[in-house]
Design a protein around this motif. Sequence first.
Motif, PDB file in Angstrom:
ATOM      1  N   ASP A  79      -6.900   6.418  -4.092  1.00 36.76           N
ATOM      2  CA  ASP A  79      -7.427   6.146  -2.759  1.00 36.76           C
ATOM      3  C   ASP A  79      -6.544   5.097  -2.088  1.00 36.76           C
ATOM      4  O   ASP A  79      -6.512   3.947  -2.500  1.00 36.76           O
ATOM      5  N   LEU A  80      -5.818   5.502  -1.053  1.00 36.80           N
ATOM      6  CA  LEU A  80      -4.931   4.605  -0.306  1.00 36.80           C
ATOM      7  C   LEU A  80      -5.529   4.207   1.035  1.00 36.80           C
ATOM      8  O   LEU A  80      -4.841   3.624   1.879  1.00 36.80           O
ATOM      9  N   THR A  81      -6.805   4.499   1.233  1.00 36.11           N
ATOM     10  CA  THR A  81      -7.464   4.239   2.497  1.00 36.11           C
ATOM     11  C   THR A  81      -7.541   2.744   2.773  1.00 36.11           C
ATOM     12  O   THR A  81      -8.010   1.990   1.930  1.00 36.11           O
ATOM     13  N   PRO A  82      -7.084   2.289   3.941  1.00 35.48           N
ATOM     14  CA  PRO A  82      -7.198   0.872   4.287  1.00 35.48           C
ATOM     15  C   PRO A  82      -8.670   0.455   4.397  1.00 35.48           C
ATOM     16  O   PRO A  82      -9.526   1.247   4.789  1.00 35.48           O
ATOM     17  N   VAL A  83      -8.946  -0.777   4.061  1.00 34.66           N
ATOM     18  CA  VAL A  83     -10.310  -1.311   4.110  1.00 34.66           C
ATOM     19  C   VAL A  83     -10.858  -1.235   5.533  1.00 34.66           C
ATOM     20  O   VAL A  83     -12.062  -1.001   5.729  1.00 34.66           O
ATOM     21  N   GLN A  84     -10.000  -1.382   6.524  1.00 31.64           N
ATOM     22  CA  GLN A  84     -10.444  -1.334   7.920  1.00 31.64           C
ATOM     23  C   GLN A  84     -11.095   0.015   8.241  1.00 31.64           C
ATOM     24  O   GLN A  84     -12.027   0.071   9.036  1.00 31.64           O
ATOM     25  N   ASN A  85     -10.603   1.107   7.644  1.00 28.72           N
ATOM     26  CA  ASN A  85     -11.190   2.422   7.907  1.00 28.72           C
ATOM     27  C   ASN A  85     -12.635   2.475   7.430  1.00 28.72           C
ATOM     28  O   ASN A  85     -13.502   3.031   8.099  1.00 28.72           O
ATOM     29  N   TYR A  86     -12.907   1.903   6.255  1.00 29.56           N
ATOM     30  CA  TYR A  86     -14.270   1.871   5.729  1.00 29.56           C
ATOM     31  C   TYR A  86     -15.158   0.999   6.619  1.00 29.56           C
ATOM     32  O   TYR A  86     -16.309   1.338   6.881  1.00 29.56           O
ATOM     33  N   GLN A  87     -14.615  -0.120   7.092  1.00 34.56           N
ATOM     34  CA  GLN A  87     -15.393  -1.013   7.948  1.00 34.56           C
ATOM     35  C   GLN A  87     -15.722  -0.344   9.281  1.00 34.56           C
ATOM     36  O   GLN A  87     -16.843  -0.448   9.778  1.00 34.56           O
ATOM     37  N   LYS A  88     -14.738   0.345   9.875  1.00 36.93           N
ATOM     38  CA  LYS A  88     -14.971   1.042  11.142  1.00 36.93           C
ATOM     39  C   LYS A  88     -16.023   2.130  10.978  1.00 36.93           C
ATOM     40  O   LYS A  88     -16.888   2.315  11.840  1.00 36.93           O
TER      41      LYS A  88
END
Length: 125
Positions: A79-88
């Motif tokens: 999983d390379l998803t940035p933390v900001q994507n989860y927060q958004k």
Amino acid sequence: MRADLYLHHVRIFKTRSLATQACTRGLVQIGGQPMKPARELKLGEVLDIQRGDLSLVVRVLDFPATRVGAPLVKLFMEDLTPVQNYQKAAEARREKVMLTPHALAAKPDKKQLRLIRELMERNQA
């Protein structure tokens, strides 16, 4: 391994047909290019997946023979998803809850009843 089959096996989509639909609608991409459901994936490829409000970035590590349990997913994808994507995505989910009317607005739940009682007690005092 087919892209739609891989996406289903590593639990990104609940069913293979949902994975196929996402690929067909252009929600799954490799290098900014939409990917067809029957495309053969290779090890090390990075997939960009749009799933609702969440944009996932995933690297293919291996190919599972069948759908794997949640604890084993990390063996087959990174999983390379940035933390900001989860927060958004979490923020968007919260906004939707606040904007959409409660389905059972006629009958308050336990938490809402507690709040109502507290408000009434404050107003009486």
